[in-house]
Design an enzyme around this catalytic site. Structure first.
Site, mmCIF file in Angstrom:
data_model
loop_
_atom_site.group_PDB
_atom_site.id
_atom_site.type_symbol
_atom_site.label_atom_id
_atom_site.label_comp_id
_atom_site.label_asym_id
_atom_site.label_seq_id
_atom_site.Cartn_x
_atom_site.Cartn_y
_atom_site.Cartn_z
ATOM 1 N NE ARG A 1 36.463 48.350 39.422
ATOM 2 C CZ ARG A 1 36.372 47.350 40.299
ATOM 3 N NH1 ARG A 1 36.678 47.564 41.580
ATOM 4 N NH2 ARG A 1 35.999 46.153 39.897
ATOM 5 C CG ASP B 1 40.120 39.805 36.547
ATOM 6 O OD1 ASP B 1 39.828 38.646 36.868
ATOM 7 O OD2 ASP B 1 39.375 40.780 36.788
ATOM 8 C CB ALA C 1 98.647 50.191 23.760
HETATM 9 C C1 UD1 Z 1 30.839 37.980 38.045
HETATM 10 C C2 UD1 Z 1 29.764 37.001 38.455
HETATM 11 C C3 UD1 Z 1 29.589 37.067 39.962
HETATM 12 C C4 UD1 Z 1 30.907 36.800 40.648
HETATM 13 C C5 UD1 Z 1 31.974 37.761 40.142
HETATM 14 C C6 UD1 Z 1 33.316 37.401 40.709
HETATM 15 C C7 UD1 Z 1 28.256 36.945 36.554
HETATM 16 C C8 UD1 Z 1 26.936 37.378 36.042
HETATM 17 N N1 UD1 Z 1 28.541 37.357 37.800
HETATM 18 O O1 UD1 Z 1 30.343 39.277 38.337
HETATM 19 O O2 UD1 Z 1 28.652 36.118 40.391
HETATM 20 O O3 UD1 Z 1 30.774 36.940 42.032
HETATM 21 O O4 UD1 Z 1 32.043 37.692 38.713
HETATM 22 O O5 UD1 Z 1 34.300 38.266 40.229
HETATM 23 O O6 UD1 Z 1 28.978 36.237 35.899
HETATM 24 N N2 UD1 Z 1 33.515 39.639 30.671
HETATM 25 C C9 UD1 Z 1 33.589 39.430 29.318
HETATM 26 N N3 UD1 Z 1 32.493 39.705 28.554
HETATM 27 C C10 UD1 Z 1 31.330 40.180 29.098
HETATM 28 C C11 UD1 Z 1 31.292 40.382 30.492
HETATM 29 C C12 UD1 Z 1 32.384 40.087 31.252
HETATM 30 O O7 UD1 Z 1 34.619 39.016 28.787
HETATM 31 O O8 UD1 Z 1 30.391 40.405 28.339
HETATM 32 C C13 UD1 Z 1 34.698 39.365 31.495
HETATM 33 C C14 UD1 Z 1 35.227 40.655 32.052
HETATM 34 O O9 UD1 Z 1 36.338 41.113 31.262
HETATM 35 C C15 UD1 Z 1 35.674 40.282 33.445
HETATM 36 C C16 UD1 Z 1 34.855 39.062 33.812
HETATM 37 O O10 UD1 Z 1 34.286 38.588 32.604
HETATM 38 O O11 UD1 Z 1 37.019 39.899 33.483
HETATM 39 C C17 UD1 Z 1 33.818 39.362 34.875
HETATM 40 O O12 UD1 Z 1 32.823 40.182 34.338
HETATM 41 P P1 UD1 Z 1 31.957 41.181 35.203
HETATM 42 O O13 UD1 Z 1 30.816 41.671 34.402
HETATM 43 O O14 UD1 Z 1 32.829 42.177 35.861
HETATM 44 O O15 UD1 Z 1 31.362 40.223 36.316
HETATM 45 P P2 UD1 Z 1 31.006 40.630 37.770
HETATM 46 O O16 UD1 Z 1 29.952 41.676 37.728
HETATM 47 O O17 UD1 Z 1 32.223 40.912 38.520
#
Ligand code: UD1
Ligand code: CA
Length: 460
Positions: free
Chosen positions: A17, A112, A433
């Site tokens: 995003r 983040d 100067a």
């Molecule tokens: C996750 C949680 C959710 C929570 C939310 C809060 C899980 C399954 N769900 O969902 O319960 O409410 O965060 O923000 O954990 N990332 C990695 N590697 C990956 C996947 C993610 O490094 O394979 C990092 C991403 O860069 C990101 C963070 O983990 O900063 C969150 O990942 P994301 O998949 O966005 O989780 P949410 O769907 O937001």
């Protein structure tokens, strides 16, 4: 805290995003990238290891991570490559081999979330230890709930599990207690539970959020700590959220400074990093920017449109309008500006004065020394009570290297003197100067050169 603590930061994502070619955690809030905010908070827990799961632009993220900590803290960094993002559980699993060698507990959160306070993480660890849990998470309440995992509790209000929104039943979706993504685990129990994760869910991902349930099923304890201020745990995902987060963080800093006795005339237009310290009764005028590890003493006055980066400023100094001061030192009772540029280890001893349109680079000015107008001082060591006339230049660069200039105590440099370095002007001497000084000037001497001569009469 009884047990050793380790931290693991998830920072492998791109941050779609942001609509950027740069990984999200490299975007800045204030003068520091997002990852730096999170790591500096993590370092306050005095962890044994700081694991960072990287993926997108891993090299650049590692570089930014190292640069954000002091050398002793940076030694604790352990980078783990997650080649493809298959879920938060998969990300932690990528660190399994490294985690096997770690002792104690592991605090996990995302790269983040720059507003989270070390105190909040310490509370999480304290509750984890108090309750004898193998897994503890922070929960918060948001109504209506965002697209976050929901916290499911039993009739006695004990934590049962987290269900991702996309996997929720209608009844579960209505729950307003949600998962912000901050966990503390006992490391061996976590490693066992990670083995049990499967991607059979709506997103076909390995969910870290399934770990607490597996831990309960293994007969161990899992629990939650409720956090009152959900905004502190916010992640940033868009440029608009970055701008709003920077505003929020700098207001926290400004409120702290004002509470400690600093006058900030217009908080809304003042940009100060959280790492900045300022003493009592210092006045910060509107539209000032102060960045990095800067320390400013008491009773100073910093006027509008100045930008200070990694400065050390003693008491009773004045920085007038529109100055840029980077990696430099003002000792005490100095005045700088307006429109001055100090950089790369410029140092002013007590009561030295720099006036308008003066640039000082890698130079030291002694006590009560003055350079008031239109001058360049580079690679110069200047004694006490020296007066540098307008439009003086230390000609420090011969096309190959930078050469030093030495100006001893009580020297008067006449206007428009060119000091061709390497050169030394002895104590108590004067230059006329327009002099072009190419040889050392002995003490107590007057040198002058290139006087104008009448070439012709313009009118008879
Ligand atoms: C996750 C949680 C959710 C929570 C939310 C809060 C899980 C399954 N769900 O969902 O319960 O409410 O965060 O923000 O954990 N990332 C990695 N590697 C990956 C996947 C993610 O490094 O394979 C990092 C991403 O860069 C990101 C963070 O983990 O900063 C969150 O990942 P994301 O998949 O966005 O989780 P949410 O769907 O937001
Ligand atoms: Ca996801």
């Amino acid at each position: 805290m009884k047990n050793p603590v380790n931290v693991l930061i998830l920072a492998a994502g791109l941050g779609t995003r942001m609509k950027s070619s740069q990984a999200k955690v490299l975007h800045k809030i204030g003068s520091r990238p997002l990852i730096a905010h999170v790591l500096r908070t993590a370092a306050k827990l005095d962890p044994e290891n700081i694991f960072v799961v990287v993926g997108h632009q891993a090299g650049k993220v590692e570089e930014a991570a190292r640069a954000s900590l002091n050398p002793a803290e940076a030694e604790k960094l352990r980078f783990i490559m997650q080649p493809e993002q298959r879920g938060t559980g998969h990300a932690v699993k990528c660190a399994s081999d490294e985690l096997k060698n770690a002792r104690g507990s592991l605090v996990v959160f995302y790269g983040d979330t720059p507003a989270v306070k070390a105190e909040t993480l310490r509370n999480l660890i304290a509750e984890h230890e108090r309750a004898g849990n193998a897994a503890t998470l922070i929960t918060m309440r948001l109504d209506p709930p965002p697209a976050y995992g929901r916290i499911i509790r039993d009739a006695q209000d004990n934590f049962l599990k987290i269900v991702e929104e996309r996997d929720c039943s209608a009844a579960e979706r209505a729950i307003t207690e949600v998962n912000p993504g901050f966990y503390c685990f006992d490391i061996p129990s976590l490693l066992d539970a990670l083995e049990k994760l499967s991607p059979h869910n709506a997103q076909n991902e390995y969910y870290l959020t399934d770990v607490p349930q597996h831990i309960l099923e293994a007969g161990l304890r899992a629990g939650a700590v409720f956090h009152e201020d959900p905004r502190e745990l916010d992640g940033v995902n868009t440029r608009a959220e970055f701008a709003a987060m920077w505003k929020r963080l700098r207001h926290e800093t400004i409120d702290r400074l004002m509470a400690n006795g600093v006058t900030i005339i217009d908080p809304d237009s003042t940009y100060i990093d959280d790492s900045v310290e300022i003493g009592r009764d210092t006045v910060i005028h509107p539209q000032v920017i102060i960045e990095g590890d800067s320390r400013i003493g008491g009773n100073c006055e910093i006027h509008s449109w100045s930008r200070l980066v990694n400065v050390e400023i003693g008491d009773e100094c004045k920085v007038l309008n529109s100055c840029v001061i980077v990696s430099s030192i003002l000792t005490a009772r100095n005045t700088v500006g307006p429109f001055a540029h100090l950089r790369l280890h410029a140092e002013l001893a007590e009561e030295a004065v720099i006036g308008n349109f003066v640039e000082v680079k890698k130079s030291r000015l002694g006590r009560k020394t003055k350079s008031m107008h239109l001058t360049y001082l580079g690679d110069a060591t200047i004694g006490d009570r020296v007066n540098i006339g307008a439009a003086t230049v230390t000609c420090n660069y011969d096309g190959k290297q930078k050469n030093p200039t030495f100006i001893e105590d009580d020297v008067k440099i006449g206007s428009d003197t060119m000091l061709v370095a390497p050169v030394r002007v002895g104590r108590g001497s004067m230059t006329g100067a327009g002099s072009v000084v190419t040889k050392d000037v002995p003490p107590d001497s007057l040198v002058a050169g290139v006087p104008a001569q009448v070439k012709k009469k313009l009118k008879e």
